[in-house]
Design a protein around this motif. Structure first.
Motif, PDB file in Angstrom:
ATOM      1  N   LYS A   1      -3.369   0.531   6.360  1.00  0.00           N
ATOM      2  CA  LYS A   1      -2.307  -0.479   6.437  1.00  0.00           C
ATOM      3  C   LYS A   1      -0.949   0.115   6.066  1.00  0.00           C
ATOM      4  N   GLY A   2      -0.939   0.984   5.059  1.00  0.00           N
ATOM      5  CA  GLY A   2       0.317   1.627   4.687  1.00  0.00           C
ATOM      6  C   GLY A   2       0.865   2.500   5.803  1.00  0.00           C
TER       7      GLY A   2
ATOM      8  N   ALA B   1      -5.393   1.113  -2.720  1.00  0.00           N
ATOM      9  CA  ALA B   1      -4.764   2.399  -2.385  1.00  0.00           C
ATOM     10  C   ALA B   1      -3.265   2.250  -2.160  1.00  0.00           C
ATOM     11  N   HIS B   2      -2.514   3.258  -2.632  1.00  0.00           N
ATOM     12  CA  HIS B   2      -1.068   3.333  -2.427  1.00  0.00           C
ATOM     13  C   HIS B   2      -0.726   4.750  -1.951  1.00  0.00           C
ATOM     14  N   ILE B   3      -0.034   4.859  -0.823  1.00  0.00           N
ATOM     15  CA  ILE B   3       0.375   6.161  -0.309  1.00  0.00           C
ATOM     16  C   ILE B   3       1.560   6.672  -1.123  1.00  0.00           C
ATOM     17  N   ALA B   4       1.501   7.937  -1.512  1.00  0.00           N
ATOM     18  CA  ALA B   4       2.566   8.526  -2.328  1.00  0.00           C
ATOM     19  C   ALA B   4       3.049   9.827  -1.697  1.00  0.00           C
TER      20      ALA B   4
ATOM     21  N   ASN C   1       0.811  -1.221   0.000  1.00  0.00           N
ATOM     22  CA  ASN C   1       0.000   0.000   0.000  1.00  0.00           C
ATOM     23  C   ASN C   1       0.844   1.270   0.000  1.00  0.00           C
ATOM     24  N   ILE C   2       2.095   1.142  -0.419  1.00  0.00           N
ATOM     25  CA  ILE C   2       2.972   2.309  -0.570  1.00  0.00           C
ATOM     26  C   ILE C   2       3.544   2.277  -1.974  1.00  0.00           C
TER      27      ILE C   2
ATOM     28  N   ILE D   1     -10.468   1.378   0.233  1.00  0.00           N
ATOM     29  CA  ILE D   1      -9.422   2.380   0.017  1.00  0.00           C
ATOM     30  C   ILE D   1      -8.907   2.894   1.362  1.00  0.00           C
ATOM     31  N   ALA D   2      -9.825   3.208   2.266  1.00  0.00           N
ATOM     32  CA  ALA D   2      -9.421   3.649   3.611  1.00  0.00           C
ATOM     33  C   ALA D   2      -8.605   2.572   4.315  1.00  0.00           C
ATOM     34  N   TYR D   3      -9.024   1.327   4.139  1.00  0.00           N
ATOM     35  CA  TYR D   3      -8.312   0.201   4.759  1.00  0.00           C
ATOM     36  C   TYR D   3      -6.887   0.101   4.216  1.00  0.00           C
TER      37      TYR D   3
END
Length: 742
Positions: free
Chosen positions: A571-572, A601-604, A518-519, A565-567
């Motif tokens: 996790k990220g 979802a991926h955190i950027a 998720n990153i 998406i929130a989940y």
């Protein structure tokens, strides 16, 4: 003149009858007196009526107060049990002084029976021990005491047929009654993890909990074997970090399990049962003693995470695993695998070469930047029943010579600076013509590729504005296709902005090391004079901000999409906060959340991220972030960045995702403007959760209950006090339950 009696004039009871009066002085005087008497009578009657109304209203109010006192003041049948529990606990954050337990902090009661239905005192710094008579709370549905300092025995809750949720994790419990689960046939969620238990086994009474959805007991000294129990609805089983032995139960076959985490045990035998578990999304069997081959996993079409590293698996990597398009993370290192190097999809993070001398498969991740499409070279283990030792010696000598040759070749080729297709992986040069840029610390991942500006110019058509897919204060992001047709995202930082150089350094030192589903992954970089460029994996669906605020209504994210998406973001963040040196992102917002083709979802954007020392709880820095997402403590002049600041921003992101309202714009309530967080807290206090959901979202009947829980989690995250906000690990657990319910 004769004065007639008015029929509208009121009279007193038993008053003198009015008579006609004649004209004249004496008669006129009598008439005036009669009129005055009539007026006084009227005022008297109005006063009497007003007094009667006041008396009636007073009696009604008194009756209402008596009713309220009767209803809410009535002693709960569970008072004795709760008073005993109160006396055995110590906490400065619980207000349990009222004689009526139904009015205590963290408790809920049924309005009719006054029975205790909820005990929710998690993360309240409570110490002490639980009492043995908790099983008398016959109407209890939720029991949450996680994240405290409770010790001693976990008492039996046998017979509580209404109990649905039990969270006892992250305490100091040491023992547990064997009949704990007896009769708990409504139990859905259990978490016993992270307790210093004495060696114990999964009790046989667990068979009664046949409605279980999630069972977690990580790092709690669990021993013995995994029992052959059938749970028709179980979706998540997490038992990592214990001392389990034996094989995977055959009862796993055809189960509804989606998450299976059994890391760090002494489990052995075959993992072939996995091929009969078609709903699996995450499998983590790292650090066990499993043997045999990796089975055919073609039926696991939703599998995202597959970690079987550090086992004793043999054979090759099956094509059925390689071909799974859903995979985002694969770990196969430190096994006895044989065969050719597998070529996974570019969207998967692959960890194969574990560095163990016993690994007979020489594997490494295939270069995403290689222009060659030929099959990878094959490596085989010498197979000889009589000469295994000789084979190992030959392999070791051959590998050493081969390594020296490769090292010499790399040194020579680095001096020649070849084109990108054959360019070695190396960190950025410490000597750069632009001395205004502080060179990147060598702590980042050395496997990142350095790419020439010439190749990037070709891939982006000279950084054409037609290929811009994003922009920010530090530069533009372009969609680029490399020479091997791999599509990537290229961020070209503004060479005139000092902050651009800082972002380059921050991204290389943080994101360059991170590996999580998720990153967003950084794949390479370019340093050319004053120019700094970062290359990332390309995520097809773009940013969450785009889907919330910039698309038309032809496609609206479903409710389950939004929750998942929130989940994913949670996790990220939990991963970042759980690192040995935690990373604070400091700029969580919808435009920094990117979505892949499955809306994962991926955190950027780690340009503002900061690492924390292990010995510190915060980082002293300047206030950073985006208006609407920044926590309230920043506005009070507190510049210390903590992980709880990220939790607040995440709570705002949850609200934004569900309501489709921008956090930096006010919400108009009864003619007044309030912030998004203030509006959510107001509606939460009135249990009006559903009113916050964006009108275009279709929420199914089975999802209605999840709406309330979703906003409750969000409102926990946006608490004004940092101490009252949960950790991201706790948020992940709550959202995991929510996702399993929809």
């Amino acid at each position: 003149m004769i004065l007639q009696e008015s029929p509208l004039l009121p009279t007193r009871r038993n008053s003198v009858q009015w008579l006609p009066c004649s004209c004249g002085i004496s008669g006129s005087t009598r008439c005036i007196r009669h009129i005055q008497t009539a007026k006084s009578d009227t005022a008297f009657e109005l006063k009497r009526k007003k007094e009667r109304k006041m008396m009636i209203m007073s009696r009604m109010l008194l009756s209402l107060l008596c009713f309220v006192a009767l209803v809410y003041g009535q002693a709960s049948p569970d008072t004795a049990t709760m008073l005993a529990l109160r006396d055995s606990l110590q906490s400065t954050r619980l207000n349990w002084s009222d004689p009526n337990p139904c009015l205590w902090t963290g408790l809920g009661c049924d309005r009719r029976s006054h029975r205790v239905t909820r005990i929710q005192i998690g993360n309240t710094e409570t110490s002490g021990a639980l009492t043995s008579d908790l099983r008398n709370l016959s109407s209890l549905t939720v029991f949450e005491v996680m994240g405290n300092k409770l010790t001693g025995k976990i008492p039996s809750l046998a017979g509580l047929r209404s109990l649905e949720r039990v969270f006892l994790n992250d305490n100091g419990f040491t023992t547990m009654d064997a009949d704990f689960f007896t009769g708990l046939n409504s139990l859905h969620y259990v978490n016993l993890g992270n307790n210093p238990m004495r060696p114990w086994e999964i009790p046989f009474s667990l068979r009664d909990a046949n409605s279980l959805l999630v069972f977690s007991a990580v790092n709690c000294n669990l021993s013995g074997t995994i029992p052959h129990l059938t749970f028709p609805n179980l979706t998540s089983l997490e038992l990592s970090g214990n001392h389990l032995v034996g094989e995977l139960p055959v009862s796993f076959a055809e189960s509804r399990l989606q998450i299976l985490k059994l890391d760090g045990q002494k489990l052995n035998g075959s993992i072939s049962v996995l091929q009969k578990m078609p709903l699996l999304t995450e499998v983590s069997l790292h650090g066990n003693r499993f043997s045999g081959t990796i089975p055919d996993l073609s039926g696991l079409t939703s599998l995202r995470v597959f970690d079987v590293s550090e086992n004793q698996l043999t054979g090759g990597v099956p094509n059925s695993l390689i071909a799974l398009v859903s995979l985002t993370y694969v770990a196969l290192g430190n096994n006895l695998l044989q065969g050719s190097t597998p070529l996974f999809l570019a969207t998967a993070i692959v960890t194969i070469n574990g560095g163990s001398s016993s690994s007979s498969l020489s594997l490494s991740i295939i270069s995403l930047f290689s222009s060659s499409h030929t099959h990878p070279q094959h490596y085989y283990l010498f197979q000889s029943p009589m000469g295994n030792q000789l084979a190992l010696i030959i392999i070791s000598l051959t590998s050493s010579c081969f390594f020296l040759l490769i090292l010499t070749f790399l040194i020579l080729i680095c001096r020649r600076r070849p084109p990108i297709e054959n360019h070695p992986r190396r960190p950025p040069s410490s000597t750069t013509p632009d001395h205004t840029f502080n060179t990147v610390n060598e702590s980042f991942d050395p496997s990142l590729y350095e790419i020439s500006m010439e190749d990037l110019s070709i891939a982006t058509k000279n950084f054409s504005s037609d290929l811009i897919v994003g922009d920010g204060s530090f530069g533009f992001v372009y969609r680029a296709k490399l020479s091997n047709d791999v599509v990537v995202a290229v961020k070209k930082l503004d060479p005139d902005a000092l902050q651009g150089f800082r972002e380059f350094s921050a991204e290389m030192e943080t994101l360059g090391q991170l590996r999580h589903p998720n990153i967003v992954r950084i794949l390479g970089y370019c340093i050319s004079g004053p120019d700094r460029v970062l290359i990332y994996e390309f995520l097809e669906k773009g940013s969450l901000d785009y889907w919330l605020h910039e698309t038309d209504d032809s496609y609206t994210l479903s409710w389950s999409n939004r929750v998942n998406i929130a989940y994913g973001v949670a996790k990220g963040l939990a991963y970042l906060h759980g690192l040995p040196k935690p990373i604070i992102h400091r700029d969580i917002k919808s435009s920094n959340v990117l979505l892949d083709s499955d809306f994962v979802a991926h955190i950027a954007d780690f340009g503002l991220a900061r690492r924390m020392d292990e010995s510190r709880s915060h980082v002293s820095t300047q206030v950073a972030g985006t208006m609407g997402y920044m926590p309230p403590e920043y506005w009070g002049g507190n510049t210390a960045a903590t992980v709880k600041a990220d939790v607040y921003s995440f709570g705002i992101l949850m609200l934004e995702t569900a309501t489709q309202r921008r956090p930096n714009l006010p919400v108009v309530v009864e003619g007044e403007e309030v912030g998004l967080a203030q509006w959510a807290v107001m509606l939460e206090g009135q249990n009006r959760y559903f009113e916050m959901v964006y009108d275009g979202v279709g929420v199914g009947d089975w999802e209605v209950e999840s709406v309330d829980e979703y906003f409750k989690i969000a409102c926990l995250c946006i608490k004004e006090s940092t101490r009252e906000r949960p950790t991201m690990n706790q948020v992940v657990e709550l959202l995991e339950e929510l996702c399993s319910a929809i």
